[in-house]
Design an enzyme around this catalytic site. Sequence first.
Site, PDB file in Angstrom:
ATOM      1  N   HIS B  50      33.454  35.993  28.059  1.00 37.42           N
ATOM      2  CA  HIS B  50      33.966  34.621  27.357  1.00 37.42           C
ATOM      3  C   HIS B  50      33.264  33.910  26.412  1.00 37.42           C
ATOM      4  O   HIS B  50      31.902  34.178  26.644  1.00 37.42           O
ATOM      5  CB  HIS B  50      34.478  33.539  28.473  1.00 37.42           C
ATOM      6  CG  HIS B  50      35.902  34.027  28.974  1.00 37.42           C
ATOM      7  ND1 HIS B  50      36.910  34.071  28.378  1.00 37.42           N
ATOM      8  CD2 HIS B  50      36.121  34.359  30.130  1.00 37.42           C
ATOM      9  CE1 HIS B  50      37.927  34.282  28.956  1.00 37.42           C
ATOM     10  NE2 HIS B  50      37.325  34.591  30.206  1.00 37.42           N
ATOM     11  N   ARG B 312      42.610  36.467  41.772  1.00 43.14           N
ATOM     12  CA  ARG B 312      41.287  35.645  41.600  1.00 43.14           C
ATOM     13  C   ARG B 312      40.750  35.092  42.900  1.00 43.14           C
ATOM     14  O   ARG B 312      41.825  34.581  43.594  1.00 43.14           O
ATOM     15  CB  ARG B 312      41.538  34.532  40.611  1.00 43.14           C
ATOM     16  CG  ARG B 312      42.160  35.036  39.092  1.00 43.14           C
ATOM     17  CD  ARG B 312      42.575  33.822  38.444  1.00 43.14           C
ATOM     18  NE  ARG B 312      43.176  34.551  37.140  1.00 43.14           N
ATOM     19  CZ  ARG B 312      44.514  34.805  36.968  1.00 43.14           C
ATOM     20  NH1 ARG B 312      45.141  34.638  38.142  1.00 43.14           N
ATOM     21  NH2 ARG B 312      45.062  34.717  35.880  1.00 43.14           N
ATOM     22  N   CYS B 403      45.754  62.765  27.161  1.00 36.83           N
ATOM     23  CA  CYS B 403      46.026  61.318  26.566  1.00 36.83           C
ATOM     24  C   CYS B 403      44.811  60.565  26.179  1.00 36.83           C
ATOM     25  O   CYS B 403      44.830  59.994  25.078  1.00 36.83           O
ATOM     26  CB  CYS B 403      47.019  60.654  27.622  1.00 36.83           C
ATOM     27  SG  CYS B 403      48.178  61.483  27.920  1.00 36.83           S
TER      28      CYS B 403
END
Lengths: 420, 479
Positions: B50, B312, B403
């Site tokens: 963040h 969380r 992939c």
Amino acid sequence: MITPEVRQLAPRYDVVVSGAGPAGMAAAVGARERGAERILLIDREREAGGILWQCIHHGFGLHHFGEELTGPEYAERCLRQVTDGGIDVLTDTYVYDISPDRTLTLMSGSHGMRQVRAGAVVLAMGARERTRGAIRIPGERPAGVLTAGLAQKFVNMMGLLPGRRVVILGSGDIGLIMARRLTLEGVEVLGVFEIMPYANGLNRNIVQCLHDFDIPLSLSTTVVDIRGRERVEGVTVAPVDQALRPDMSRAHDIACDTVLLSIGLIPENELSRRIDLRLDPVTSGPVVNSTMETSIGGVFACGNVVHIHDLVDFVSQESLLAGRAAGDYVTGRRPPADNIRLLPGDNVAYCVPHTLSTDREHVVYMRVRKPMEKCTIRFGDVFSVKVRYVFPAEMVNITMKPKFLENFHGDSLRVDVVQR
Amino acid sequence: MLYDVAIVGGGVIGCAIARALSRFRLRVVLLEKECEVGFGTSKSNSGIIHAGHHAAGGTLKGELEWAGNRMWDALHEELDFGFARNGELMLAMAGDQLPVLEHYRRQGIERGVTGLEIWDRERIHREEPAISADVVAALHAATAGVVNPYEVCFSLIESARRNGVALLVDSPVRGIARDGDGTFALQTPGGAVPARFVVNAAGLYSDEVARMVGAGGFSIHPRKGEEYLLDKRLKGLVRNVIFPCPTPQSKGILVIPTYDGTLMVGPTATFVDDKNDRTTSAKGAEEVFAAVRRLVPGISERDCIAEFAGLRAVADGEDFIIGPTAVRGFVNCAGIQSPGLTSAPAIAERIVAILKDEGLAMEPNPEYEPRLRKRVRFAALPMEEQARLAEEDSRFGRIGCRCEQVSEREILDAIHAGARTLDGIKFRTRAGMGRCQGGFCTWRSMQMLSAELGIPMTAITKRGGASWIVCDREEGDAA
């Protein structure tokens, strides 16, 4: 290994085929028939043959070889044609990239990274199985939720079982085959659950793999919850309404340790996207003309990478055609351009090829959207054929003779399947 | 052996603390209940570093988010996990949300966060053409980034172990006894582990671990988040992490371009009672896709390749609980929820300082080596480099996972670096993480695990415990 190893890679080939499953093998053979000299057939596995090796059941070859074979027998027949044709088979190699000028970048265990130029390319990468994420089955994420094809690999190639009490979600052919296979191995197959009101596999597989072994098939029913912290401990299944919404009031729990998914196949078109081939949103495969040529000249495609087939025989036939066209392309023979576009109409999901020419015979492959009995397949007003029934699970193939189109002068032909 | 410090819990916090303590001449042990570190909450983290302006002032979160943010470049330089500062956009979808953007901009500036800028619609669409035409304005935060959270855990613990930290996996702490001289004895299924100091970084279970020594007084409430991974085909659809305007409960449902380019959408935020409830739901999927379609209309359920949920560890009061307790030598590091990952390096330093205050002598470790050898991310290398590697070692030329284009050599390296399970391989190399979800490569990874570890196929698990993959034909041999 059946095929000899390629010692020396040439910088240039007439035809390069990506994928050595049934489609790629037939395409290589087709190219050879039409005089292509240097042909390279590439596969990422250590042996050519694709998924056929793990399909140890019978039921292959009736149309293409005129006798009933197992998957490995079918693969051996195809491979013999490949080796007899002197085609270079490069296994253990991954086609990393392709450019519109038909240069392929290869990553190979034995040759490292190499580039080859191709006079024509045939894309025959096949398909992958849809996974849990594609349909977002709610619940926990334990071990024991796997695709039917992976289970088939474990059982038939490695002698291992995926579990002891199995629930199968989806009634695709691989799931039906595995229901029988696991039962024969002593595994308890508790049932096959299909969200649609009709089965998604061939009728003969429903009969031979489920009915003959008393395995229940529940239509309009789906798995709404998977439980188990570490390994699957159980699932909840519930009937669905017409909008496919589960009716939780009629849900019930089943104790099991494994959930096999047989919920469809997705053409593997990652390479096709690298060169921006035009794709059909319904098939998720390239748009092809009557020679199986894609939107880029000299690039052909065939087999499950174009549309999902239910029988390998039709893959071989379609791919032989694609290979022959690739051979023609590099030897300078160009067929007349297609002049008719096929438009899927009522109850038609798609038609392959997407265009036709009026000068020669074609086989048109198509799938319907919903089951229908006593119906007529109409190609505009020039040609129609009556059929007893159609099912989404069963591909329809129609041979179009030039005489049907003799007096047709439009540029598109609508295809409808209608009730009689 | 008597350890100086025992860390309970090998999530990103425990691993960061272990690695921070490995700078000193100390005997440190980390106890993890799962079979590998990072297999709890950290594995299902959104992986966002963040920007520093999210958490409110006056909280531990607010203090440590920005402090932690600034430490990631150095950490990445030393440990080489996937990390990129790709920026964040908080979108205002209506005029009345403009004050929200302004609030966060001010909050960031007051804290010293750089690179905060309000973008108008034109600028937004120039930089991010896929964002909804309904957007009014956005707050761009250049300091935001993304990491692969599981890779962070693996790198931190690998570095810590190279510098002398002991790791005990499959070692849940069932109880903690205390001797007369103050030494703790942590009870695990493998025996008691004695230690002079204990750091409680047990995540969801930190309340229970604290209660074992009477240092509790708080509860952890699991708040579930469901996330949905999308096909790589959508790589590049957005470059920044896309946020809606946050609510008091949650930062909202986001569009996250992960380090490897796969888009991830989520998470939901729902309190649950069960600390093991990692179920996804039809309702969650609906909520997520409806929410992100408002921000980026080009996203559809049809592109979903996998889904998962994480929990969380939310403490009462929502803030972090970091500090010494009434029990001398027992330090809590609990309630670490968002921005916990961002804060992790700063939290680890905070714990080092607290342990010093608690009386732990800290001499520098003269042999401390902060760097790990760079790992090969084959798929991300330029072609010339791939060609050179494949020439050198044919196992680079063999693609194990088609992939995600993971070479067999990388899978081998992962096993040699400690992967013991399919998830261990998957989260170290991405093998099995792509659109086929392991349909093609599972058996190959299993064969390699079996050969390298000398164990039968039937002993291989997805993630330890009873998560077996295959069984023998004979009854009774299954796990």
